[in-house]
Design a protein around this motif. Structure first.
Motif, short mmCIF file in Angstrom:
data_model
loop_
_atom_site.label_atom_id
_atom_site.label_comp_id
_atom_site.label_asym_id
_atom_site.label_seq_id
_atom_site.Cartn_x
_atom_site.Cartn_y
_atom_site.Cartn_z
N ALA A 253 0.83 -1.22 0.00
CA ALA A 253 0.00 0.00 0.00
C ALA A 253 0.86 1.26 0.00
O ALA A 253 0.42 2.33 -0.43
N GLN A 254 2.09 1.13 0.49
CA GLN A 254 3.02 2.27 0.50
C GLN A 254 3.74 2.44 -0.83
O GLN A 254 4.54 3.36 -1.00
N GLY A 255 3.47 1.52 -1.78
CA GLY A 255 4.06 1.66 -3.11
C GLY A 255 5.27 0.78 -3.36
O GLY A 255 5.90 0.87 -4.42
N LEU A 256 5.63 -0.09 -2.41
CA LEU A 256 6.77 -0.97 -2.61
C LEU A 256 6.40 -2.09 -3.60
O LEU A 256 5.24 -2.50 -3.69
N THR A 257 7.38 -2.58 -4.34
CA THR A 257 7.17 -3.75 -5.19
C THR A 257 7.04 -4.98 -4.31
O THR A 257 7.42 -4.95 -3.12
N GLU A 258 6.54 -6.08 -4.87
CA GLU A 258 6.41 -7.30 -4.09
C GLU A 258 7.77 -7.76 -3.55
O GLU A 258 7.90 -8.18 -2.40
N LYS A 259 8.79 -7.65 -4.40
CA LYS A 259 10.13 -8.09 -4.01
C LYS A 259 10.63 -7.28 -2.81
O LYS A 259 11.15 -7.83 -1.84
N ASP A 260 10.49 -5.94 -2.91
CA ASP A 260 10.97 -5.08 -1.83
C ASP A 260 10.11 -5.26 -0.57
O ASP A 260 10.64 -5.19 0.55
N ALA A 261 8.81 -5.46 -0.76
CA ALA A 261 7.93 -5.67 0.39
C ALA A 261 8.31 -6.95 1.13
O ALA A 261 8.34 -6.98 2.36
N MET A 262 8.61 -8.02 0.38
CA MET A 262 9.02 -9.28 1.01
C MET A 262 10.30 -9.10 1.81
O MET A 262 10.45 -9.61 2.93
N LYS A 263 11.23 -8.37 1.23
CA LYS A 263 12.51 -8.13 1.91
C LYS A 263 12.29 -7.35 3.21
O LYS A 263 12.88 -7.66 4.25
N ALA A 264 11.41 -6.31 3.15
CA ALA A 264 11.15 -5.47 4.32
C ALA A 264 10.46 -6.28 5.41
O ALA A 264 10.80 -6.17 6.60
N VAL A 265 9.49 -7.10 5.02
CA VAL A 265 8.77 -7.92 6.00
C VAL A 265 9.72 -8.92 6.66
O VAL A 265 9.69 -9.11 7.88
N ALA A 266 10.58 -9.53 5.88
CA ALA A 266 11.54 -10.50 6.42
C ALA A 266 12.47 -9.82 7.43
O ALA A 266 12.77 -10.38 8.49
N THR A 267 12.91 -8.61 7.09
CA THR A 267 13.80 -7.86 7.99
C THR A 267 13.07 -7.49 9.28
O THR A 267 13.62 -7.64 10.38
N ASP A 268 11.84 -6.97 9.15
CA ASP A 268 11.06 -6.57 10.32
C ASP A 268 10.85 -7.73 11.29
O ASP A 268 10.95 -7.57 12.50
N ARG A 269 10.54 -8.88 10.74
CA ARG A 269 10.15 -10.02 11.56
C ARG A 269 11.32 -10.94 11.92
O ARG A 269 11.17 -11.86 12.73
N GLY A 270 12.48 -10.69 11.29
CA GLY A 270 13.65 -11.52 11.56
C GLY A 270 13.48 -12.95 11.09
O GLY A 270 13.90 -13.89 11.78
N ILE A 271 12.84 -13.09 9.94
CA ILE A 271 12.62 -14.43 9.38
C ILE A 271 13.19 -14.50 7.98
O ILE A 271 13.42 -13.46 7.35
N PRO A 272 13.41 -15.70 7.42
CA PRO A 272 13.94 -15.80 6.06
C PRO A 272 12.95 -15.25 5.03
O PRO A 272 11.73 -15.37 5.19
N LYS A 273 13.50 -14.68 3.98
CA LYS A 273 12.67 -14.13 2.91
C LYS A 273 11.82 -15.21 2.26
O LYS A 273 10.66 -14.96 1.85
N ARG A 274 12.37 -16.43 2.15
CA ARG A 274 11.61 -17.51 1.50
C ARG A 274 10.35 -17.85 2.28
O ARG A 274 9.35 -18.30 1.71
N GLU A 275 10.38 -17.66 3.60
CA GLU A 275 9.18 -17.92 4.41
C GLU A 275 8.08 -16.92 4.07
O GLU A 275 6.91 -17.28 3.95
N VAL A 276 8.48 -15.67 3.90
CA VAL A 276 7.52 -14.62 3.51
C VAL A 276 6.98 -14.94 2.12
O VAL A 276 5.77 -14.84 1.86
N TYR A 277 7.88 -15.33 1.22
CA TYR A 277 7.49 -15.65 -0.16
C TYR A 277 6.45 -16.77 -0.19
O TYR A 277 5.44 -16.71 -0.89
N GLY A 278 6.68 -17.81 0.63
CA GLY A 278 5.77 -18.95 0.66
C GLY A 278 4.38 -18.57 1.15
O GLY A 278 3.36 -18.96 0.55
N VAL A 279 4.32 -17.77 2.21
CA VAL A 279 3.03 -17.34 2.76
C VAL A 279 2.30 -16.46 1.76
O VAL A 279 1.10 -16.59 1.54
N TRP A 280 3.05 -15.54 1.14
CA TRP A 280 2.44 -14.61 0.19
C TRP A 280 1.94 -15.33 -1.06
O TRP A 280 0.88 -15.01 -1.60
N LEU A 281 2.69 -16.36 -1.49
CA LEU A 281 2.28 -17.15 -2.65
C LEU A 281 0.97 -17.89 -2.35
O LEU A 281 0.05 -17.92 -3.18
#
Length: 288
Positions: A253-281
């Protein structure tokens, strides 16, 4: 040509803090605008200054500002002084300075004592970034505004500087401790005066002190801002309340691409990016 408004700092207690320049400007000005003429008369007499003086205070700051602007436009130089310290800091001088800018009149500061800065540098708290709040609104006058400001201060990461009178300091410390928690604080008392004292403690520790010793004199409170650890804990708690999919949608909603959003979420939560990717998929597949 119009005259100049000089903002002249005066001592906050120790008369030896008066600068040579301040004495000269006050002596050479056509008029001195003082917050309390009776109080300022003692200062001027001490330094053998005989410039005419007029009152400029909280209760006449708007109408008297127009009178003073007229004098300045006539070419007179005016020196503005407060009861003690630097004019324009939490006092009526702010109104006159703004009117000078609107009228094209030059404003010149004549530096000197300032209680907020003196307290900060001697407090032992962080000094690189600070927020000055002057006096909090009193509950009897504006309870809602006082609560609003206290709530704002809970998010403040900079060092906080407050002024307080002896008859209000216990109530203020109670409100601060309740709102901010037991933050580190330095209680600065009677700056530059005979009974000057600095006490580095906590908000609750200061309360215990004043319940045993009656508050006397003028105080400056220098309070530690929210620590990085507190901020991090709050951020993590906020993220824990969101699902990974909700977290992703916030960044998208802030205008980030999916790739950048996944990276930001992974950083915020301290989890691997692939985990975010799997949930989002899974979220995207579910919607389709």
């Amino acid at each position: 040509m119009s005259g100049i408004l000089y903002l002249v700092a005066t001592p906050i207690g120790n008369l030896e803090d008066m600068t040579y320049r301040a004495v000269r400007i006050l002596s050479e000005a056509d008029e001195i605008a003082a917050e309390d003429t009776r109080n300022s008369r003692k200062l001027l007499t001490h330094f053998d200054i005989h410039t005419p003086m007029t009152s400029y205070h909280e209760f006449n700051k708007y109408e008297k500002a127009e009178v003073l602007i007229g004098h300045l436009l006539d070419g007179k130089n005016i020196a503005l002084i407060t009861d003690a310290g630097t004019p324009g800091i939490s006092d009526p001088g702010e109104v006159l300075v703004k009117r000078c800018y609107e009228a094209g009149i030059s404003v010149v500061p004549v530096p000197g004592a300032c209680a907020a800065v003196n307290a900060l540098i001697a407090s032992g708290q962080d000094t690189r970034r600070f927020a000055f709040e002057a006096f909090l609104p009193q509950e009897k006058q504006d309870k809602k505004e006082r609560r609003r400001i206290l709530q704002e201060l809970t998010r403040e990461s900079r060092t906080i500087v407050l002024y307080e009178a002896p008859h209000h300091i216990i109530r203020t410390l109670e409100d601060l401790a309740e709102t901010l928690g037991d933050r580190p604080v330095t209680i600065c008392k009677e700056l530059t005066k005979k009974h000057e004292r600095f006490q580095k403690t906590t908000l609750k520790g200061a309360l215990e002190h004043f319940r045993l010793e009656e508050p006397r004199g003028e105080y400056v409170l220098v309070i530690a801002g929210k620590s990085p650890e507190e901020q991090q804990a709050e951020e993590e708690a906020r993220f824990d309340q969101l699902t990974i999919a909700e977290h992703m949608r916030q960044y998208l909603a802030q205008g980030l691409t999916e790739k950048d959003a996944m990276k930001a979420v992974a950083t915020d939560r301290g989890i691997p990016k692939r985990e975010v990717y799997g949930v989002w998929l899974e979220e995207k597949d579910r919607k389709h």
